[in-house]
Design a protein around this motif. Structure first.
Motif, PDB file in Angstrom:
ATOM      1  N   PRO A   1       0.823  -1.296  -0.010  1.00 58.74           N
ATOM      2  CA  PRO A   1      -0.060   0.004  -0.111  1.00 58.74           C
ATOM      3  C   PRO A   1       1.005   1.394   0.022  1.00 58.74           C
ATOM      4  CG  PRO A   1      -0.861  -1.710   1.598  1.00 58.74           C
ATOM      5  CD  PRO A   1       0.321  -2.088   0.827  1.00 58.74           C
ATOM      6  N   PHE A   2       1.835   1.195   0.689  1.00 56.17           N
ATOM      7  CA  PHE A   2       2.768   2.339   0.768  1.00 56.17           C
ATOM      8  C   PHE A   2       3.316   2.664  -0.539  1.00 56.17           C
ATOM      9  CE2 PHE A   2       6.936   4.313   1.383  1.00 56.17           C
ATOM     10  CZ  PHE A   2       6.797   5.331   2.319  1.00 56.17           C
ATOM     11  N   LEU A   3       3.737   1.772  -1.537  1.00 57.53           N
ATOM     12  CA  LEU A   3       4.060   2.222  -2.371  1.00 57.53           C
ATOM     13  C   LEU A   3       3.073   2.450  -3.506  1.00 57.53           C
ATOM     14  CD1 LEU A   3       6.806  -0.587  -3.017  1.00 57.53           C
ATOM     15  CD2 LEU A   3       7.275   1.793  -2.116  1.00 57.53           C
ATOM     16  N   ILE A   4       1.899   1.906  -3.530  1.00 58.96           N
ATOM     17  CA  ILE A   4       0.910   2.019  -4.222  1.00 58.96           C
ATOM     18  C   ILE A   4       0.391   3.512  -4.197  1.00 58.96           C
ATOM     19  CG2 ILE A   4      -1.467   1.470  -5.030  1.00 58.96           C
ATOM     20  CD1 ILE A   4      -0.681  -1.456  -3.981  1.00 58.96           C
ATOM     21  N   ILE A   5       0.095   3.873  -2.882  1.00 62.81           N
ATOM     22  CA  ILE A   5      -0.339   5.196  -2.823  1.00 62.81           C
ATOM     23  C   ILE A   5       0.582   6.212  -3.327  1.00 62.81           C
ATOM     24  CG2 ILE A   5      -0.943   6.894  -1.005  1.00 62.81           C
ATOM     25  CD1 ILE A   5      -2.089   4.745   0.749  1.00 62.81           C
ATOM     26  N   ALA A   6       2.045   6.079  -3.346  1.00 66.88           N
ATOM     27  CA  ALA A   6       2.943   6.981  -3.680  1.00 66.88           C
ATOM     28  C   ALA A   6       3.049   7.018  -5.149  1.00 66.88           C
ATOM     29  CB  ALA A   6       4.440   6.589  -3.180  1.00 66.88           C
ATOM     30  N   MET A   7       3.048   5.797  -5.822  1.00 67.79           N
ATOM     31  CA  MET A   7       2.820   5.900  -7.165  1.00 67.79           C
ATOM     32  C   MET A   7       1.893   6.700  -7.896  1.00 67.79           C
ATOM     33  SD  MET A   7       4.688   5.225  -9.956  1.00 67.79           S
ATOM     34  CE  MET A   7       6.166   4.281  -9.696  1.00 67.79           C
TER      35      MET A   7
ATOM     36  N   ILE B   1       4.104  20.883   5.692  1.00 67.51           N
ATOM     37  CA  ILE B   1       3.442  19.201   5.999  1.00 67.51           C
ATOM     38  C   ILE B   1       2.798  18.834   5.177  1.00 67.51           C
ATOM     39  CG2 ILE B   1       2.521  18.173   7.889  1.00 67.51           C
ATOM     40  CD1 ILE B   1       3.903  19.805  10.051  1.00 67.51           C
ATOM     41  N   HIS B   2       1.751  19.762   4.668  1.00 69.63           N
ATOM     42  CA  HIS B   2       0.531  19.374   3.673  1.00 69.63           C
ATOM     43  C   HIS B   2       1.341  18.981   2.304  1.00 69.63           C
ATOM     44  CE1 HIS B   2      -2.543  21.596   6.395  1.00 69.63           C
ATOM     45  NE2 HIS B   2      -2.326  20.280   6.845  1.00 69.63           N
ATOM     46  N   THR B   3       2.274  19.853   1.898  1.00 67.75           N
ATOM     47  CA  THR B   3       2.949  19.575   0.713  1.00 67.75           C
ATOM     48  C   THR B   3       3.784  17.928   0.760  1.00 67.75           C
ATOM     49  OG1 THR B   3       3.371  21.960   0.483  1.00 67.75           O
ATOM     50  CG2 THR B   3       4.877  20.252  -0.757  1.00 67.75           C
ATOM     51  N   LEU B   4       4.206  17.790   1.934  1.00 71.97           N
ATOM     52  CA  LEU B   4       4.887  16.749   1.969  1.00 71.97           C
ATOM     53  C   LEU B   4       4.078  15.430   2.075  1.00 71.97           C
ATOM     54  CD1 LEU B   4       7.907  17.743   4.532  1.00 71.97           C
ATOM     55  CD2 LEU B   4       8.027  16.929   1.865  1.00 71.97           C
ATOM     56  N   GLN B   5       2.773  15.625   2.840  1.00 73.63           N
ATOM     57  CA  GLN B   5       1.841  14.647   2.851  1.00 73.63           C
ATOM     58  C   GLN B   5       1.194  14.363   1.365  1.00 73.63           C
ATOM     59  OE1 GLN B   5      -0.467  16.539   5.874  1.00 73.63           O
ATOM     60  NE2 GLN B   5       0.004  14.893   7.270  1.00 73.63           N
ATOM     61  N   ALA B   6       1.003  15.503   0.634  1.00 71.05           N
ATOM     62  CA  ALA B   6       0.548  15.128  -0.834  1.00 71.05           C
ATOM     63  C   ALA B   6       1.513  14.284  -1.568  1.00 71.05           C
ATOM     64  CB  ALA B   6       0.139  16.529  -1.366  1.00 71.05           C
ATOM     65  N   SER B   7       2.860  14.294  -1.066  1.00 73.16           N
ATOM     66  CA  SER B   7       3.619  13.745  -2.007  1.00 73.16           C
ATOM     67  C   SER B   7       3.960  12.221  -1.306  1.00 73.16           C
ATOM     68  CB  SER B   7       5.168  14.455  -2.270  1.00 73.16           C
ATOM     69  OG  SER B   7       4.666  15.630  -2.779  1.00 73.16           O
ATOM     70  N   SER B   8       3.469  11.807  -0.269  1.00 68.34           N
ATOM     71  CA  SER B   8       3.288  10.761   0.564  1.00 68.34           C
ATOM     72  C   SER B   8       4.654  10.354   1.230  1.00 68.34           C
ATOM     73  CB  SER B   8       3.193   9.456  -0.529  1.00 68.34           C
ATOM     74  OG  SER B   8       1.838   9.268  -1.050  1.00 68.34           O
ATOM     75  N   LEU B   9       5.542  11.577   1.140  1.00 67.89           N
ATOM     76  CA  LEU B   9       6.745  11.620   2.137  1.00 67.89           C
ATOM     77  C   LEU B   9       6.496  11.718   3.428  1.00 67.89           C
ATOM     78  CD1 LEU B   9       8.826  13.646  -0.316  1.00 67.89           C
ATOM     79  CD2 LEU B   9       9.051  11.092   0.091  1.00 67.89           C
ATOM     80  N   LEU B  10       5.258  11.998   3.787  1.00 64.54           N
ATOM     81  CA  LEU B  10       4.952  12.093   5.373  1.00 64.54           C
ATOM     82  C   LEU B  10       3.561  11.600   5.440  1.00 64.54           C
ATOM     83  CD1 LEU B  10       5.824  15.562   6.781  1.00 64.54           C
ATOM     84  CD2 LEU B  10       6.961  13.651   7.052  1.00 64.54           C
ATOM     85  N   LEU B  11       3.206  10.962   6.542  1.00 63.65           N
ATOM     86  CA  LEU B  11       1.892  10.075   6.587  1.00 63.65           C
ATOM     87  C   LEU B  11       0.980  10.870   7.470  1.00 63.65           C
ATOM     88  CD1 LEU B  11       3.402   6.651   7.038  1.00 63.65           C
ATOM     89  CD2 LEU B  11       2.486   7.676   4.840  1.00 63.65           C
ATOM     90  N   ASP B  12      -0.373  10.684   7.343  1.00 64.01           N
ATOM     91  CA  ASP B  12      -1.378  11.478   8.075  1.00 64.01           C
ATOM     92  C   ASP B  12      -1.263  10.675   9.335  1.00 64.01           C
ATOM     93  OD1 ASP B  12      -2.064  13.197   6.095  1.00 64.01           O
ATOM     94  OD2 ASP B  12      -3.885  11.982   5.560  1.00 64.01           O
ATOM     95  N   ASP B  13      -1.527  11.266  10.529  1.00 63.33           N
ATOM     96  CA  ASP B  13      -1.855  10.701  11.914  1.00 63.33           C
ATOM     97  C   ASP B  13      -3.065  10.740  12.211  1.00 63.33           C
ATOM     98  OD1 ASP B  13      -0.806   9.418  14.078  1.00 63.33           O
ATOM     99  OD2 ASP B  13      -0.226  11.227  15.142  1.00 63.33           O
ATOM    100  N   GLU B  14      -3.460   9.802  13.269  1.00 66.04           N
ATOM    101  CA  GLU B  14      -4.881   9.830  13.916  1.00 66.04           C
ATOM    102  C   GLU B  14      -4.928  11.324  14.488  1.00 66.04           C
ATOM    103  OE1 GLU B  14      -3.042   6.085  15.653  1.00 66.04           O
ATOM    104  OE2 GLU B  14      -2.334   7.298  13.832  1.00 66.04           O
ATOM    105  N   ASP B  15      -4.076  11.977  15.058  1.00 64.55           N
ATOM    106  CA  ASP B  15      -3.994  13.486  15.484  1.00 64.55           C
ATOM    107  C   ASP B  15      -4.457  14.133  14.269  1.00 64.55           C
ATOM    108  OD1 ASP B  15      -3.901  15.700  16.741  1.00 64.55           O
ATOM    109  OD2 ASP B  15      -2.052  15.301  17.662  1.00 64.55           O
ATOM    110  N   ALA B  16      -5.490  14.940  14.438  1.00 62.19           N
ATOM    111  CA  ALA B  16      -5.624  15.892  13.224  1.00 62.19           C
ATOM    112  C   ALA B  16      -4.363  17.025  12.828  1.00 62.19           C
ATOM    113  CB  ALA B  16      -6.980  16.704  13.445  1.00 62.19           C
TER     114      ALA B  16
END
Length: 504
Positions: A263-269, A366-381
């Motif tokens: 999943p980690f790779l699928i989402i990034a690609m 952080i939002h930019t890096l999350q959009a690139s899958s280089l950072l992941l969302d957390d349960e904490d908003a």
């Protein structure tokens, strides 16, 4: 949601007309004639999906969990319900989705009230005992943040867990163990053999031996990659309508083959495909080497390199700097306020920015890096996580131009800190390692950031320790003793950020 609508439709006899808007992607509702029985009003996503995507959605359950994961979650719940089991574990390669599985399992456990109390903490490669204690204590309603000593916090937490365990069923979820975690040092009731007492544990690790031999798991389960149909469905949901273009379809097939169900790779690609031209996607796939002698690790690094290189222009370079800073902190979940302070101290943000503007800029990056899958969302908003695979990749990239050191094993401290390498390091982090003493000589003339977090309450730092760090801009000490504070800091004219936590 579908089940809720079905129930309301059955109960609501006053409904005569039902209108439908365009369905959200992957959540297809079928318009039907008014007056049908409620059970026919809303049909399943599979039944009404278009021919092109019906097969890719068939494996996704109503609660959003893939069918292959649902069976493992049920196995985990059965194992936890068995009174003969105290510790249950899940193991699998990095990027296969262990942390995501825990989120889904935690939700199911709470929904079915399998336990009265469920608390969770992230462990990672460099365990921050203080943070683990706080995450567990938070769900128990125990405030230990202002308690200075780790050992005292552990006693308070242990006392609360023992009291809760006598009247309630308590589950503690510990994600991402790399090695044996001393439960007693955290405050989890256990015997001399690290055997948990009065509550149950659910653990994840890449290494089955850590679960079986080090953490004494009674049952453990292997998590493999997604099935082919599940992988395709995930890719299509993340990449959008572009994947249905006849020109892109062969590329999607190739990409899925190289992602191998991770999943980690699928989402990034998929995110890369969504925001790239056809020619860029073709070129990206050519750069990803799936040769048998290099395997999945090479594929992971190639895909992360694509996401990393995709960060261009001034904002992209700023995001890369933040990503390197996150990795240099040595933990999977850095504190946001620490990142603000470090970023200001290192002049990562505009020099004339206020602290409030710096926080806003940090969130944007952080939002930019999350959009690139280089950072992941957390349960904490308001939080995020760094995947271990990203940390390893960024560290290898940063060593070329921005070398830094994150200590992982205190036993190899002296052997690995060669004097030649130390002279080139821009940042050094000692993340929660149990040091009894620091290396005698630390000659780091280029050092800009020094972070020292320790669980060893007797560790002392001599006055002369920072003499060679003439370019030091950020200094953060946590849980140590200074011989003559504040004299060690008077030498540095470049020091912009100084953080002292539990320092005496």
């Amino acid at each position: 949601m579908i089940k809720g609508i079905q129930r309301l439709a059955q109960e609501g006899s006053e409904f005569r007309d039902i209108s439908f808007s365009d369905p959200a992607p992957g959540n297809v509702a079928a318009p039907t004639s008014a007056g049908r029985e409620g059970k026919d009003v809303v049909q399943s996503t599979t039944a009404m999906a278009s021919t092109s995507c019906a097969s890719t959605l068939i494996k996704l359950k109503d609660d959003g969990v893939f069918e292959s994961r649902t069976s493992i979650i049920q196995d985990i719940m059965d194992a936890l319900a068995d009174n003969s089991n105290s510790v249950v574990g899940v193991h699998g390669m990095g990027g296969v989705g262990k942390s995501t599985l825990l989120v889904d399992a935690e939700r199911r456990i709470k929904e079915e009230t399998l336990f009265d109390q469920v608390t969770k903490a992230d462990v990672s490669a460099n365990p921050d005992i203080r943070r683990i204690q706080e995450e567990i204590a938070h769900e128990l309603g125990l405030d230990i943040k202002n308690e200075e000593f780790v050992s005292v916090r552990a006693k308070l937490l242990c006392k609360r867990l023992e009291a809760e365990g006598k009247k309630k069923k308590v589950l503690i979820i510990l994600d991402n163990l790399w090695e044996r975690l001393d439960l007693k040092s955290v405050g989890i009731p256990c015997g001399h053999d690290n055997k948990v007492i009065g509550c149950k544990l659910l653990l994840t690790s890449r290494d089955r031996n850590v679960l079986e031999r080090e953490m004494c798991c009674d049952r453990d389960f292997l998590l493999a990659g997604l099935q082919e149909e599940e992988a395709r469905g995930l890719f299509e949901r993340m990449a959008g309508d572009k994947v249905h273009d006849d020109k892109f379809k062969p590329l999607v097939d190739e990409a899925l083959h190289k992602c191998a169900g991770f999943p980690f790779l699928i989402i990034a690609m998929a995110k890369y495909f969504k925001n790239s031209l056809l020619s860029d996607c073709k070129d990206a796939l050519k750069q990803i080497d799936m040769s048998t002698n290099k395997g999945i690790s090479k594929v992971i690094n190639d895909m992360l390199q694509l996401s990393y290189d995709h960060l261009k222009d001034e904002e992209g370079e700023e995001a890369k700097s933040l990503l390197r800073l996150c990795v240099a902190c040595g933990v999977s979940k850095p504190y946001l306020e620490d990142l603000v302070r470090y970023g200001v101290g290192l002049r990562l943000f505009r020099e004339d920015s206020s602290m409030e503007e710096a926080r806003d800029r940090l969130n944007s990056l952080i939002h930019t890096l999350q959009a690139s899958s280089l950072l992941l969302d957390d349960e904490d908003a308001n939080g995020f996580k760094i995947h271990d695979l990203v940390r390893g990749f960024v560290a290898s990239v940063a060593l070329k131009d921005h070398p830094f050191l994150v200590l992982k094993d205190e036993n190899k401290l002296v052997a690995e800190l060669s004097k030649d390498k130390l002279k080139s390091y821009k940042a050094i982090c000692f993340p929660n390692v149990n040091l009894e003493e620091l290396p005698k000589d630390l000659d780091c003339p280029e050092l800009q950031m020094f972070l020292l977090f320790t669980n060893e309450e007797s560790l002392q730092v001599p006055d002369s320790y920072f003499n060679s760090m003439r370019y030091l801009m950020v200094l953060h000490l946590n849980g140590i003793h200074l011989s003559h504070s504040p004299s060690p800091f008077q030498f540095s004219e470049n020091l912009h950020t100084l953080c002292l936590d539990f320092v005496c």
